[in-house]
Design an enzyme around this catalytic site. Structure first.
Site, short mmCIF file in Angstrom:
data_model
loop_
_atom_site.label_atom_id
_atom_site.label_comp_id
_atom_site.label_asym_id
_atom_site.label_seq_id
_atom_site.Cartn_x
_atom_site.Cartn_y
_atom_site.Cartn_z
CD GLU A 17 10.09 13.22 11.22
OE1 GLU A 17 9.10 13.09 11.33
OE2 GLU A 17 11.14 12.41 10.46
CD GLU B 91 13.35 0.36 7.30
OE1 GLU B 91 14.00 -0.34 7.35
OE2 GLU B 91 12.96 1.27 6.53
CE LYS C 179 -1.90 3.03 2.11
NZ LYS C 179 -1.62 4.45 1.69
CB CYS D 64 13.55 9.02 7.78
SG CYS D 64 14.59 7.95 7.22
P1 NAD Z 1 2.86 8.53 7.30
O1 NAD Z 1 2.94 7.75 8.42
O2 NAD Z 1 1.67 9.54 7.32
O3 NAD Z 1 2.11 7.43 6.06
C1 NAD Z 1 2.85 6.42 5.75
C2 NAD Z 1 1.98 5.40 5.08
O4 NAD Z 1 1.14 5.05 6.16
C3 NAD Z 1 1.21 5.91 3.95
O5 NAD Z 1 1.16 4.90 3.00
C4 NAD Z 1 -0.25 6.23 4.79
O6 NAD Z 1 -1.30 5.95 3.87
C5 NAD Z 1 -0.14 4.96 5.47
N1 NAD Z 1 -1.03 4.94 7.01
C6 NAD Z 1 -1.44 6.11 7.36
N2 NAD Z 1 -2.25 5.56 8.44
C7 NAD Z 1 -2.41 4.59 8.29
C8 NAD Z 1 -3.20 3.50 9.43
N3 NAD Z 1 -3.90 4.00 10.27
N4 NAD Z 1 -3.07 2.43 8.99
C9 NAD Z 1 -2.31 1.80 7.94
N5 NAD Z 1 -1.65 2.61 7.29
C10 NAD Z 1 -1.56 3.97 7.50
O7 NAD Z 1 4.21 9.12 6.78
P2 NAD Z 1 4.69 9.96 5.62
O8 NAD Z 1 4.02 11.49 5.80
O9 NAD Z 1 3.98 9.41 4.24
O10 NAD Z 1 6.26 10.05 5.77
C11 NAD Z 1 6.93 10.93 6.35
C12 NAD Z 1 7.39 10.23 7.72
O11 NAD Z 1 7.73 8.84 7.19
C13 NAD Z 1 8.25 10.83 8.25
O12 NAD Z 1 8.00 10.87 9.72
C14 NAD Z 1 9.78 10.29 8.30
O13 NAD Z 1 10.65 10.52 9.12
C15 NAD Z 1 9.19 8.97 8.01
N6 NAD Z 1 10.08 8.27 7.31
C16 NAD Z 1 11.09 7.24 8.00
C17 NAD Z 1 11.96 6.51 7.28
C18 NAD Z 1 12.72 5.36 7.94
O14 NAD Z 1 13.45 4.57 7.53
N7 NAD Z 1 13.12 5.42 9.52
C19 NAD Z 1 11.88 6.57 5.98
C20 NAD Z 1 11.11 7.37 5.36
C21 NAD Z 1 9.99 8.15 6.06
O1 6OD Z 2 18.64 3.80 2.45
C1 6OD Z 2 17.69 3.17 3.00
O2 6OD Z 2 17.72 1.80 2.89
C2 6OD Z 2 16.51 3.48 3.71
N1 6OD Z 2 15.68 2.85 4.19
C3 6OD Z 2 16.37 4.82 3.75
C4 6OD Z 2 15.53 5.60 4.28
C5 6OD Z 2 15.38 7.10 4.36
C6 6OD Z 2 14.36 7.85 4.94
O3 6OD Z 2 13.59 8.55 4.46
#
Ligand code: NAD
Ligand code: 6OD
Length: 491
Positions: A395, A259, A183, A293
């Protein structure tokens, strides 16, 4: 449709090898100018059931019987097919995210292919430990473990690096013999559907890779995480969403890999290679318009070079070219959406209320053309905030960092670790002993020394605290995406 009006593309679900419309549609918006570029087919509960059912059925078919060598060969074919359609993937990712074409071409799309190659190779070459056990009667037993797929894996991904992060989970899940229902983010659906075309071309059997589009709550995301026939959930996104998903899977005790967000620190010592550090911190703060992130939103700089460093970083930020994502010279595109821009701007306002000195930025850039309808903000640097300020603790996920001075190594370590998150850190010093010493004291999953976001896909990747649960990468991914069965034989 009126003559002369443009037929909008539809981005479809992909279930059991078929591209399917949903019962509803919603718009896919280009963040660079706010135009609607496609209609996305939303999957309802019935379609999510269909996708999970197809994935389960595929476990019993050709895919379930396939040996590791053949599975790995098919994953290499997926990588070949991504490379063959490189320009299509770049164009789709740029239009959906607004990221600069240069960035999508050097990071997102090459990494998607690399993810499939890396996990094809890891599954072929990794072994499992075995133990010869001495028993009380003087005889022995042999213990060894076998790897089995978990079953159907639900994969939920965000919008910032859509294809990179999706394939980072799909590739190891498939390498381990699972089937998947993904998804993607509602903001960036295109490359997940394009990947479906590639899967077909590469000979991945129907039902092994399925895509359902939609939102989180009361939509495809929630239907997937609550589905009783999904065996594990892997999620990348906000920490708060991770907490909600954790509740959803708790009742059925599914394995999860999370993550999540970060509020990452960079620590710059006065013995750093100055130019390298300025360039490195600029990249760490502003790459992908700060929507990674791993970005450094907190920068700690040793007192002796503080003023000089802030000045150099300011000039670097001011030299970044903000503009159209399709221009090859663009460094910074827009943020992902009007809503996300409002969130980032609310932090820009809050920083001023909290007493920040605005070194550069803090506003919306003006272009005088269609880009004024895009979701742009200026790259922004603050100083002067207390460590307890919300802008230093929360964040923001935009092109922004706060730079603060420190006097001693201990103080820098304490400040860097003073956060509920624990994803990544970077240390900038030419003193290698100090680099090791400080790196090992960071309470995070990943620490870079004199670099940032330099990846080796065999290494553990993940975070502590609010930044996540578990590690993926190399053997760590294999261990999450498989069930280990220990076999003990009396000899
Ligand atoms: P988000 O949590 O709003 O959404 C991520 C996904 O989750 C989307 O596909 C969304 O539709 C889905 N989602 C939302 N609510 C849900 C629920 N209740 N049940 C199931 N699915 C649900 O995140 P975003 O705004 O798309 O992305 C930005 C965030 O992601 C930032 O906080 C960033 O730090 C984090 N991020 C972390 C990593 C990592 O590797 N640690 C990598 C990339 C992004
Ligand atoms: O490099 C990767 O494997 C990874 N998971 C990066 C995540 C980046 C976050 O926005």
């Amino acid at each position: 449709m009126r003559r002369g009006s443009r037929q909008l593309k539809s981005i479809l679900n992909y279930i059991d090898g078929q591209f399917l419309r949903g019962t509803r549609e919603f718009p896919d918006v280009n963040p660079a100018d706010g135009t609607v570029i496609a209609q996305i087919a939303e999957a309802d509960q019935g379609m999510v059931d269909h996708a999970v059912g197809a994935a389960r059925k595929a476990l019993r078919g050709e895919w379930g019987r396939m040996g590791i060598r053949e599975r790995a060969a098919r994953l290499h074919k997926v990588a070949d097919a991504i490379e063959a359609r490189f320009d299509n993937f770049v164009a789709a990712e740029v239009a959906d995210t607004g990221k600069p074409i240069a960035l999508a071409s050097r990071l997102d799309v090459p990494r998607a292919a690399a993810n499939f190659r890396a996990f094809a190779d890891v599954i072929k070459t990794s072994g499992l430990e075995s133990f010869q056990t001495e028993t009380a009667d003087g005889k022995s037993a042999l213990n060894y473990a076998v790897r089995k797929p978990l079953g159907v894996v639900g994969i939920i991904t965000p919008w910032n690096l859509p294809l990179l992060l999706l394939t980072w989970k799909v590739a190891p899940a498939l390498a381990c013999g699972n089937t998947v229902v993904v998804k993607p983010s509602e903001e960036t659906p295109a490359t997940a559907t394009l990947l479906a075309e590639v899967m077909k071309d590469a000979g991945i059997p129907d039902g092994v890779y399925n895509v359902v589009h939609g939102f989180g709550p009361n939509s495809a995301g929630e239907f997937l995480t609550q589905h009783p026939d999904v065996n594990a959930v892997t999620f990348t996104g906000e920490s708060q969403t991770g907490a909600t998903i954790m509740k959803a899977v708790a009742a059925s005790v599914k394995p999860v890999s999370f993550e999540l967000g970060g509020k990452n620190a960079a620590v710059v010592f006065d013995d750093c290679d100055f130019e390298d550090a300025v360039n490195g911190i600029s990249e760490a703060a502003f790459l992908n318009t700060g929507q990674v992130c791993l970005c450094a939103e907190r920068v700690y700089v040793e007192h002796g070079i503080f003023d000089k460093f802030v000045d150099a970083l300011k000039h670097k930020a001011q030299s970044l070219r903000i503009g159209s994502p399709t221009e090859t010279s663009t460094d910074l595109g827009p943020l992902i959406s009007a809503q996300h821009r409002e969130k980032v701007l609310s932090y820009y306002r809050l920083a001023r209320e909290e007493g920040a000195v605005v070194v550069t930025g803090g506003d919306i850039p003006q272009f005088g053309d269609a880009l004024d309808k895009g979701f742009y903000v200026q790259p922004t640097i603050y100083t002067g905030l207390p460590e307890a300020a919300r802008c230093v603790k929360e964040e923001i996920f935009g092109p922004v960092c706060h730079v603060a001075p420190f006097d001693t190594e201990e103080q820098a370590i304490d400040m860097a670790n003073d956060t509920e998150y624990g994803l990544a850190a970077s240390i900038w010093t030419t003193n290698l002993k100090r680099g090791h010493r400080v790196a090992q004291q960071m309470n995070v999953g990943i620490t870079w020394v004199n670099c940032w976001f330099l990846r080796d896909l065999r290494t553990p990747f993940g975070g502590a605290g609010l930044s996540g649960i578990g590690r993926e990468g190399g053997i760590h991914s294999l261990n999450f995406y498989s069930e280990l069965n220990n076999v003990c034989i009396r000899l």
